[in-house]
Design a protein around this motif. Structure first.
Motif, PDB file in Angstrom:
ATOM      1  N   PRO A 141       0.990  -1.198  -0.080  1.00 23.03           N
ATOM      2  CA  PRO A 141      -0.018  -0.055  -0.171  1.00 23.03           C
ATOM      3  C   PRO A 141       0.832   1.105  -0.056  1.00 23.03           C
ATOM      4  O   PRO A 141       1.870   1.307   0.762  1.00 23.03           O
ATOM      5  CB  PRO A 141      -0.689  -0.079   1.141  1.00 23.03           C
ATOM      6  CG  PRO A 141      -0.882  -1.389   1.612  1.00 23.03           C
ATOM      7  CD  PRO A 141       0.384  -1.941   1.187  1.00 23.03           C
ATOM      8  N   HIS A 201      -2.496   1.980  -7.747  1.00 18.05           N
ATOM      9  CA  HIS A 201      -3.066   1.708  -6.174  1.00 18.05           C
ATOM     10  C   HIS A 201      -2.852   2.610  -5.178  1.00 18.05           C
ATOM     11  O   HIS A 201      -3.293   2.486  -4.019  1.00 18.05           O
ATOM     12  CB  HIS A 201      -2.814   0.217  -5.745  1.00 18.05           C
ATOM     13  CG  HIS A 201      -1.091   0.036  -5.406  1.00 18.05           C
ATOM     14  ND1 HIS A 201      -0.167   0.218  -6.386  1.00 18.05           N
ATOM     15  CD2 HIS A 201      -0.576   0.111  -4.493  1.00 18.05           C
ATOM     16  CE1 HIS A 201       0.895   0.198  -5.950  1.00 18.05           C
ATOM     17  NE2 HIS A 201       1.001   0.111  -4.651  1.00 18.05           N
ATOM     18  N   GLN A 239      -2.681   5.688  -3.002  1.00 11.76           N
ATOM     19  CA  GLN A 239      -3.746   6.740  -2.189  1.00 11.76           C
ATOM     20  C   GLN A 239      -3.092   8.151  -2.374  1.00 11.76           C
ATOM     21  O   GLN A 239      -1.938   8.291  -1.792  1.00 11.76           O
ATOM     22  CB  GLN A 239      -4.230   6.439  -0.977  1.00 11.76           C
ATOM     23  CG  GLN A 239      -5.094   5.227  -0.906  1.00 11.76           C
ATOM     24  CD  GLN A 239      -5.640   4.934   0.389  1.00 11.76           C
ATOM     25  OE1 GLN A 239      -5.947   5.777   1.069  1.00 11.76           O
ATOM     26  NE2 GLN A 239      -5.494   3.634   0.962  1.00 11.76           N
ATOM     27  N   ARG A 283      -4.245  12.048   8.940  1.00 12.70           N
ATOM     28  CA  ARG A 283      -4.386  11.220   7.458  1.00 12.70           C
ATOM     29  C   ARG A 283      -3.442   9.886   7.561  1.00 12.70           C
ATOM     30  O   ARG A 283      -4.032   8.764   7.056  1.00 12.70           O
ATOM     31  CB  ARG A 283      -3.875  12.220   6.321  1.00 12.70           C
ATOM     32  CG  ARG A 283      -4.999  13.055   6.078  1.00 12.70           C
ATOM     33  CD  ARG A 283      -4.342  13.915   5.351  1.00 12.70           C
ATOM     34  NE  ARG A 283      -5.433  15.329   4.878  1.00 12.70           N
ATOM     35  CZ  ARG A 283      -5.176  16.226   5.436  1.00 12.70           C
ATOM     36  NH1 ARG A 283      -4.371  16.637   6.588  1.00 12.70           N
ATOM     37  NH2 ARG A 283      -6.144  17.268   5.379  1.00 12.70           N
ATOM     38  N   HIS A 313      -2.658   8.086  10.211  1.00  8.76           N
ATOM     39  CA  HIS A 313      -3.706   7.149  11.078  1.00  8.76           C
ATOM     40  C   HIS A 313      -4.533   6.394  10.332  1.00  8.76           C
ATOM     41  O   HIS A 313      -4.715   5.026  10.385  1.00  8.76           O
ATOM     42  CB  HIS A 313      -3.959   7.836  12.569  1.00  8.76           C
ATOM     43  CG  HIS A 313      -4.657   6.924  13.396  1.00  8.76           C
ATOM     44  ND1 HIS A 313      -4.185   6.066  14.001  1.00  8.76           N
ATOM     45  CD2 HIS A 313      -6.025   6.841  13.484  1.00  8.76           C
ATOM     46  CE1 HIS A 313      -4.821   5.332  14.940  1.00  8.76           C
ATOM     47  NE2 HIS A 313      -5.966   5.724  14.581  1.00  8.76           N
ATOM     48  N   ALA A 314      -5.453   7.250   9.446  1.00  5.45           N
ATOM     49  CA  ALA A 314      -6.506   6.723   8.962  1.00  5.45           C
ATOM     50  C   ALA A 314      -5.936   5.422   7.817  1.00  5.45           C
ATOM     51  O   ALA A 314      -6.580   4.775   7.775  1.00  5.45           O
ATOM     52  CB  ALA A 314      -7.494   7.912   8.368  1.00  5.45           C
ATOM     53  N   PHE A 315      -4.910   6.241   7.303  1.00  6.65           N
ATOM     54  CA  PHE A 315      -4.535   5.061   6.325  1.00  6.65           C
ATOM     55  C   PHE A 315      -4.051   3.780   6.887  1.00  6.65           C
ATOM     56  O   PHE A 315      -4.152   2.701   6.130  1.00  6.65           O
ATOM     57  CB  PHE A 315      -3.086   5.765   5.225  1.00  6.65           C
ATOM     58  CG  PHE A 315      -2.419   4.974   4.572  1.00  6.65           C
ATOM     59  CD1 PHE A 315      -3.021   4.580   3.416  1.00  6.65           C
ATOM     60  CD2 PHE A 315      -1.464   4.375   4.849  1.00  6.65           C
ATOM     61  CE1 PHE A 315      -2.332   3.894   2.480  1.00  6.65           C
ATOM     62  CE2 PHE A 315      -0.360   3.559   4.200  1.00  6.65           C
ATOM     63  CZ  PHE A 315      -1.011   3.245   2.799  1.00  6.65           C
ATOM     64  N   CYS A 316      -3.228   3.890   7.833  1.00 13.04           N
ATOM     65  CA  CYS A 316      -2.697   2.470   8.716  1.00 13.04           C
ATOM     66  C   CYS A 316      -4.135   1.835   9.252  1.00 13.04           C
ATOM     67  O   CYS A 316      -3.828   0.530   8.910  1.00 13.04           O
ATOM     68  CB  CYS A 316      -1.933   3.115   9.763  1.00 13.04           C
ATOM     69  SG  CYS A 316      -0.161   3.962   9.176  1.00 13.04           S
ATOM     70  N   GLU A 317      -5.110   2.554   9.403  1.00  9.98           N
ATOM     71  CA  GLU A 317      -6.116   1.692   9.990  1.00  9.98           C
ATOM     72  C   GLU A 317      -6.757   0.901   9.020  1.00  9.98           C
ATOM     73  O   GLU A 317      -7.363   0.125   9.207  1.00  9.98           O
ATOM     74  CB  GLU A 317      -7.292   2.719  10.637  1.00  9.98           C
ATOM     75  CG  GLU A 317      -6.778   3.285  12.078  1.00  9.98           C
ATOM     76  CD  GLU A 317      -6.589   2.009  13.038  1.00  9.98           C
ATOM     77  OE1 GLU A 317      -7.591   1.373  13.144  1.00  9.98           O
ATOM     78  OE2 GLU A 317      -5.807   2.034  13.817  1.00  9.98           O
ATOM     79  N   ARG A 318      -6.833   1.275   7.834  1.00 14.51           N
ATOM     80  CA  ARG A 318      -7.366   0.820   6.456  1.00 14.51           C
ATOM     81  C   ARG A 318      -6.524  -0.527   5.976  1.00 14.51           C
ATOM     82  O   ARG A 318      -6.961  -1.121   5.089  1.00 14.51           O
ATOM     83  CB  ARG A 318      -7.527   1.569   5.455  1.00 14.51           C
ATOM     84  CG  ARG A 318      -8.715   2.612   5.862  1.00 14.51           C
ATOM     85  CD  ARG A 318      -9.238   3.410   4.421  1.00 14.51           C
ATOM     86  NE  ARG A 318      -8.131   4.395   4.064  1.00 14.51           N
ATOM     87  CZ  ARG A 318      -7.787   5.621   4.388  1.00 14.51           C
ATOM     88  NH1 ARG A 318      -8.462   6.211   5.398  1.00 14.51           N
ATOM     89  NH2 ARG A 318      -6.770   6.421   3.696  1.00 14.51           N
ATOM     90  N   LEU A 319      -5.197  -0.532   6.641  1.00 14.69           N
ATOM     91  CA  LEU A 319      -4.518  -1.699   6.085  1.00 14.69           C
ATOM     92  C   LEU A 319      -4.773  -2.918   6.548  1.00 14.69           C
ATOM     93  O   LEU A 319      -5.404  -3.359   7.799  1.00 14.69           O
ATOM     94  CB  LEU A 319      -2.950  -1.439   6.498  1.00 14.69           C
ATOM     95  CG  LEU A 319      -2.459  -0.129   5.996  1.00 14.69           C
ATOM     96  CD1 LEU A 319      -0.804  -0.024   6.406  1.00 14.69           C
ATOM     97  CD2 LEU A 319      -2.386  -0.092   4.317  1.00 14.69           C
TER      98      LEU A 319
END
Length: 91
Positions: free
Chosen positions: A33, A59, A61, A83, A85-91
């Motif tokens: 990612p 792929h 973001q 931002r 943190h939100a990216f990492c949470e979606r992994l």
């Protein structure tokens, strides 16, 4: 942050701006990612680079932040952290 940059001799800092390299052939090989966070007011790395990287890594973001310069983490610390943190949470 500016202090440690000034501890480098001027010829070294100038060399950083005159070097050239191209690793674009490696970008399509990245399978992990990718989050590209870029300041729209960046005077060092132009926003066009974001489009070039996005084309090579479909792929990825993208977060292009208005009124933010080269140091996104510095110019908008709270927003950058949210931002990321939100990216990492979606992994």
């Amino acid at each position: 942050m500016l202090g440690y940059n000034l501890s480098v001799p001027p010829y070294v800092r100038q060399g950083m701006f005159s070097r050239s390299f191209d690793n674009d052939d490696l970008l399509p090989k990245i399978r992990k990612p990718v989050l590209i966070t870029h300041g729209a007011a960046d005077a060092v790395v132009k926003p066009d680079a974001v489009e070039q990287h996005k084309a090579a890594m479909r792929h990825a973001q993208i977060q292009l932040l208005p009124n933010v310069g080269h140091g996104v983490f510095w110019d908008d610390t709270a927003g950058f952290n949210e931002r990321l943190h939100a990216f990492c949470e979606r992994l």
